[in-house]
Each structure stands twice: as C-alpha cells, then as structure tokens.
Design a protein around this motif. Structure first.
Motif, PDB file in Angstrom:
ATOM      1  N   GLU A  30      -4.368   8.791   7.014  1.00 44.71           N
ATOM      2  CA  GLU A  30      -4.438   7.749   5.999  1.00 44.71           C
ATOM      3  C   GLU A  30      -3.042   7.426   5.473  1.00 44.71           C
ATOM      4  N   ALA A  31      -2.231   8.452   5.237  1.00 48.19           N
ATOM      5  CA  ALA A  31      -0.875   8.227   4.743  1.00 48.19           C
ATOM      6  C   ALA A  31      -0.067   7.371   5.713  1.00 48.19           C
ATOM      7  N   GLU A  32      -0.312   7.562   7.007  1.00 49.83           N
ATOM      8  CA  GLU A  32       0.425   6.793   8.006  1.00 49.83           C
ATOM      9  C   GLU A  32       0.037   5.316   8.008  1.00 49.83           C
ATOM     10  N   ARG A  33      -1.105   4.985   7.409  1.00 46.91           N
ATOM     11  CA  ARG A  33      -1.512   3.584   7.307  1.00 46.91           C
ATOM     12  C   ARG A  33      -0.836   2.888   6.125  1.00 46.91           C
ATOM     13  N   CYS A  34      -0.183   3.660   5.260  1.00 47.29           N
ATOM     14  CA  CYS A  34       0.509   3.089   4.107  1.00 47.29           C
ATOM     15  C   CYS A  34       1.862   2.541   4.534  1.00 47.29           C
ATOM     16  N   GLN A  35       2.296   1.469   3.867  1.00 46.70           N
ATOM     17  CA  GLN A  35       3.622   0.922   4.160  1.00 46.70           C
ATOM     18  C   GLN A  35       4.714   1.854   3.676  1.00 46.70           C
ATOM     19  N   ARG A  36       4.371   2.709   2.733  1.00 37.74           N
ATOM     20  CA  ARG A  36       5.347   3.612   2.139  1.00 37.74           C
ATOM     21  C   ARG A  36       4.614   4.829   1.610  1.00 37.74           C
ATOM     22  N   VAL A  37       5.268   5.994   1.646  1.00 36.93           N
ATOM     23  CA  VAL A  37       4.682   7.207   1.082  1.00 36.93           C
ATOM     24  C   VAL A  37       5.686   7.830   0.109  1.00 36.93           C
ATOM     25  N   VAL A  38       5.150   8.387  -0.969  1.00 34.04           N
ATOM     26  CA  VAL A  38       5.970   9.156  -1.901  1.00 34.04           C
ATOM     27  C   VAL A  38       5.323  10.528  -2.051  1.00 34.04           C
ATOM     28  N   TYR A  39       6.138  11.529  -2.287  1.00 36.04           N
ATOM     29  CA  TYR A  39       5.639  12.902  -2.380  1.00 36.04           C
ATOM     30  C   TYR A  39       6.079  13.500  -3.707  1.00 36.04           C
ATOM     31  N   LEU A  40       5.096  14.048  -4.436  1.00 38.19           N
ATOM     32  CA  LEU A  40       5.366  14.691  -5.721  1.00 38.19           C
ATOM     33  C   LEU A  40       5.332  16.210  -5.570  1.00 38.19           C
ATOM     34  N   SER A  41       6.204  16.857  -6.295  1.00 41.62           N
ATOM     35  CA  SER A  41       6.205  18.316  -6.382  1.00 41.62           C
ATOM     36  C   SER A  41       6.608  18.696  -7.794  1.00 41.62           C
ATOM     37  N   ILE A  56       0.876  -1.168   0.000  1.00 44.98           N
ATOM     38  CA  ILE A  56       0.000   0.000   0.000  1.00 44.98           C
ATOM     39  C   ILE A  56       0.914   1.219   0.000  1.00 44.98           C
ATOM     40  N   CYS A  57       0.884   1.965  -1.089  1.00 41.43           N
ATOM     41  CA  CYS A  57       1.781   3.108  -1.264  1.00 41.43           C
ATOM     42  C   CYS A  57       0.953   4.384  -1.278  1.00 41.43           C
ATOM     43  N   GLY A  58       1.255   5.306  -0.378  1.00 35.66           N
ATOM     44  CA  GLY A  58       0.571   6.587  -0.322  1.00 35.66           C
ATOM     45  C   GLY A  58       1.187   7.573  -1.288  1.00 35.66           C
ATOM     46  N   PHE A  59       0.344   8.236  -2.053  1.00 36.61           N
ATOM     47  CA  PHE A  59       0.770   9.149  -3.110  1.00 36.61           C
ATOM     48  C   PHE A  59       0.394  10.559  -2.659  1.00 36.61           C
ATOM     49  N   LEU A  60       1.377  11.335  -2.224  1.00 36.49           N
ATOM     50  CA  LEU A  60       1.122  12.639  -1.633  1.00 36.49           C
ATOM     51  C   LEU A  60       1.626  13.762  -2.529  1.00 36.49           C
ATOM     52  N   GLY A  61       1.099  14.942  -2.283  1.00 36.49           N
ATOM     53  CA  GLY A  61       1.523  16.117  -3.033  1.00 36.49           C
ATOM     54  C   GLY A  61       0.414  17.143  -3.043  1.00 36.49           C
ATOM     55  N   GLY A  62       0.781  18.397  -3.255  1.00 37.57           N
ATOM     56  CA  GLY A  62      -0.207  19.458  -3.314  1.00 37.57           C
ATOM     57  C   GLY A  62      -1.054  19.376  -4.569  1.00 37.57           C
ATOM     58  N   ARG A 111     -14.302   6.754   6.602  1.00 36.67           N
ATOM     59  CA  ARG A 111     -12.913   6.682   6.136  1.00 36.67           C
ATOM     60  C   ARG A 111     -12.199   5.499   6.765  1.00 36.67           C
ATOM     61  N   ARG A 112     -12.401   5.290   8.050  1.00 37.00           N
ATOM     62  CA  ARG A 112     -11.738   4.157   8.715  1.00 37.00           C
ATOM     63  C   ARG A 112     -12.216   2.832   8.142  1.00 37.00           C
ATOM     64  N   GLU A 113     -13.527   2.679   7.955  1.00 42.41           N
ATOM     65  CA  GLU A 113     -14.061   1.436   7.392  1.00 42.41           C
ATOM     66  C   GLU A 113     -13.538   1.209   5.982  1.00 42.41           C
ATOM     67  N   PHE A 114     -13.439   2.282   5.196  1.00 46.29           N
ATOM     68  CA  PHE A 114     -12.918   2.195   3.834  1.00 46.29           C
ATOM     69  C   PHE A 114     -11.490   1.666   3.859  1.00 46.29           C
ATOM     70  N   TRP A 115     -10.672   2.205   4.771  1.00 46.48           N
ATOM     71  CA  TRP A 115      -9.272   1.790   4.844  1.00 46.48           C
ATOM     72  C   TRP A 115      -9.120   0.380   5.389  1.00 46.48           C
ATOM     73  N   ASP A 116     -10.031  -0.035   6.245  1.00 43.50           N
ATOM     74  CA  ASP A 116      -9.991  -1.427   6.706  1.00 43.50           C
ATOM     75  C   ASP A 116     -10.209  -2.385   5.536  1.00 43.50           C
ATOM     76  N   LEU A 117     -11.106  -2.020   4.621  1.00 41.70           N
ATOM     77  CA  LEU A 117     -11.337  -2.844   3.431  1.00 41.70           C
ATOM     78  C   LEU A 117     -10.080  -2.898   2.556  1.00 41.70           C
ATOM     79  N   ILE A 118      -9.429  -1.760   2.375  1.00 40.26           N
ATOM     80  CA  ILE A 118      -8.207  -1.711   1.568  1.00 40.26           C
ATOM     81  C   ILE A 118      -7.124  -2.594   2.192  1.00 40.26           C
ATOM     82  N   ALA A 119      -6.964  -2.480   3.518  1.00 39.69           N
ATOM     83  CA  ALA A 119      -5.936  -3.271   4.199  1.00 39.69           C
ATOM     84  C   ALA A 119      -6.203  -4.764   4.041  1.00 39.69           C
TER      85      ALA A 119
END
Length: 315
Positions: free
Chosen positions: A206-217, A43-49, A180-188
């Motif tokens: 939510e990002a903290e529930r990901c095994q990894r996060v990446v940030y785009l700029s 589960i990879c979190g995709f972050l960025g503005g 949101r929590r129930e949604f993420w439980d399904l994803i996990a």
C-alpha cells in the motif's frame, strides 16, 4: 531527508502545512516537534511503528486534539483557532469500525448526511452508494457486512460530504487482499479528482502506491520522499539465499554479527544490513553446500524493517 519527490508539482498549495507540533499525555511525549507539508492532490503514506505518533498527529490535523506546541494550517485553516471549520472539510476514518450495526448501510449513511446537513441528503446517499459499489447492499445491516464491506462503508461515510482532505488511520487492517486492492482503487480515483489523502499503513504494498511516504519515530519525522527514493537513500543492503536447508539457516543468520534482520520469504532466505563489508563477511560465514547467495536490490519493506529496528535500539 528528501523534501521534494521526483515528478512532484512544486507550485501546489499545501493541504497540510504544520511546524513543530508537540503533544504529550502525562509525562509521555507522543509527538515531538513534527513538521509536515502535504500538497493538495497528493496521496501521502504515513508510516511508523506502533506508538510512533501517527494517530495522535492525524487527530491534531483534523481538530480532534489541540497541540501543546507548534502551529500550522490544514486546508488553509489554522489547526488551533479554526479546528471546527477544518472538521467540516475533512474525512477521518479511524482504525475501529464505528457505525451502528443494527442500522442498514443506507440508514448509516443517511445519519451521517444529517450530521453534515447535506442538502437533498437522500439523493446524495443514493449517488455515493452507487459510486462506491454499495447500492446492492443498501438494505443490509452493517453488522452483517464482511470486514472489507465494513471498510468500504466507513470510507463512503467519510467522503459523503465531499471533503477536500481524507485522513485514513490504518484503514485496511484485517481486510483480505482483494478488498484492500479495491479500497485503494477507490482512493486513487478520488485523488485524481483532487482530493488529498494522508494514510497510515503497515502494508508496504500500500505504501508503494503512495506518491510519497513519510516515516515517524518517537513522534519525529525522520524519512520523507517517494518510495523509490526512500529505498535508494536508506543505505540498506540485501542478500538472498536459495537452496537446501534454508529454514534451518535462518536461525544462524539471525544471531550472526552484521545481519540486522533475516527472514524466509517463499523459498528464499533474505538478510539485510547496512555495513557492506560486515554483511559480506556474515554471508560468507553462512555459505554451505547446496546454498546459493546473491545480492539483490532492497525493497521498501526491507527499509521499513530496518527503521523499526532503529526504533527498538533507540528505546
């Protein structure tokens, strides 16, 4: 840049493996030389503005957009030459709810099952509704669902054809905390079974529930790692103040040199910076009777605010 989060399996075959992706719209370069590898089952979190290139990248990965430059594979298939095959093995959930409001939950899912030509589709629809908690709402029209149930329907439709990769573009925007929590439980649960998930989000819990996060700029990947590693390596320093007059003090803090950001969270004023000496001087200048300052560990949301501030300064 952290390329291998702690505890991550190094021999996992990549579900996403792309290099130097570029995409422009007119004169505006939205994705600029992006390289990203996501192993299977992660589960990879995709972050960025806003405008950082997240949605455009997701659409290139699932074959809806063709890169101007770059190459790579998604589920072992070439993202340019085999885009049609990729789309059959990917579930893509967009930011906007896009199902038929005048059809019931079951009718919408039956329509999706027809598109994917799923064998014994009625049984498949019954099974997925049961698993995703939608069985009791099978006969309810989609436009009568709350925001959280609409998102659950959208997620259910995305996984009906049992994709190997799930691409989620801000899937819980505007949804309450319980949904949101129930949604993420399904994803996990699905990730445990081997599904790979790439999810863009602005919610740091939510990002903290990901095994990894990446940030785009600016269409470039600038941070990559486990959440704890990203916080550790960001160079962000944080202080909190508690006491009398915090609400008034925040206005002074926001214009004090050495402080990048200041905000009141609950009963505490939280300030962040990156120069330890300068931030300490700033805190000293804000000391007042009845106010207690102390250094505190930074959090992922502090790092996110810091990175967003860097984005603004680059423009």
């Amino acid at each position: 840049m952290i390329s291998q989060p702690a505890g991550h399996a190094t021999d996992a075959a990549p579900a996403i493996d792309v290099h130097g992706l570029c995409k422009s719209f007119g004169t505006r370069k939205v994705v600029d030389g992006l390289t990203l590898t996501v192993p299977e089952g992660e589960i990879c979190g995709f972050l960025g503005g806003n405008g950082s290139g997240k949605t455009t990248t997701i659409r290139m990965l699932c074959g809806l957009l063709t890169p101007d430059a770059g190459s790579g594979t998604c589920l072992g298939l070439d993202i340019i030459r085999q885009a049609d095959q990729i789309r059959l093995q990917v579930g893509y959930m967009t930011q906007r709810f896009s199902f038929y409001g005048d059809l019931t939950v079951a009718e919408n899912l039956d329509f999706v099952a027809r598109l994917y030509q799923i064998p014994d589709r009625r049984a498949a629809v019954r099974e997925i509704m049961g698993r995703m908690g939608l069985a009791e709402r099978a006969g309810q029209r989609a436009d009568q669902l709350s925001g959280g149930w609409k998102q659950r329907l959208a997620l259910t439709a995305c996984v009906l054809h049992k994709p190997r990769l799930l691409l989620l573009d801000e899937p819980t925007a505007g949804v309450d905390a319980k949904a949101r929590r129930e949604f993420w439980d399904l994803i996990a649960d699905m990730a445990v079974e081997g599904m790979t998930v790439l999810v863009s989000t602005h919610y740091m819990d939510e990002a903290e529930r990901c095994q990894r996060v990446v940030y785009l700029s600016g269409g470039r990947l600038i941070v990559d790692g486990a959440a704890a590693e990203v916080v550790r390596d960001a160079g962000v320093i944080t202080y909190e103040a508690t006491g009398i007059g915090i609400d008034a003090l925040v206005h002074r803090a926001r214009v004090t040199p050495g402080i990048e950001s200041a905000t009141v969270i609950g009963r505490a004023l939280r300030v962040i910076g990156t120069d330890a000496a300068e931030l300490a001087r700033a805190v000293d200048s804000l000391r007042a009777p009845g106010v207690t300052w102390q250094p505190v560990p930074p959090r992922l949301d502090d790092v996110f605010i810091h990175l967003l501030g860097q984005d603004t300064r680059r423009r």
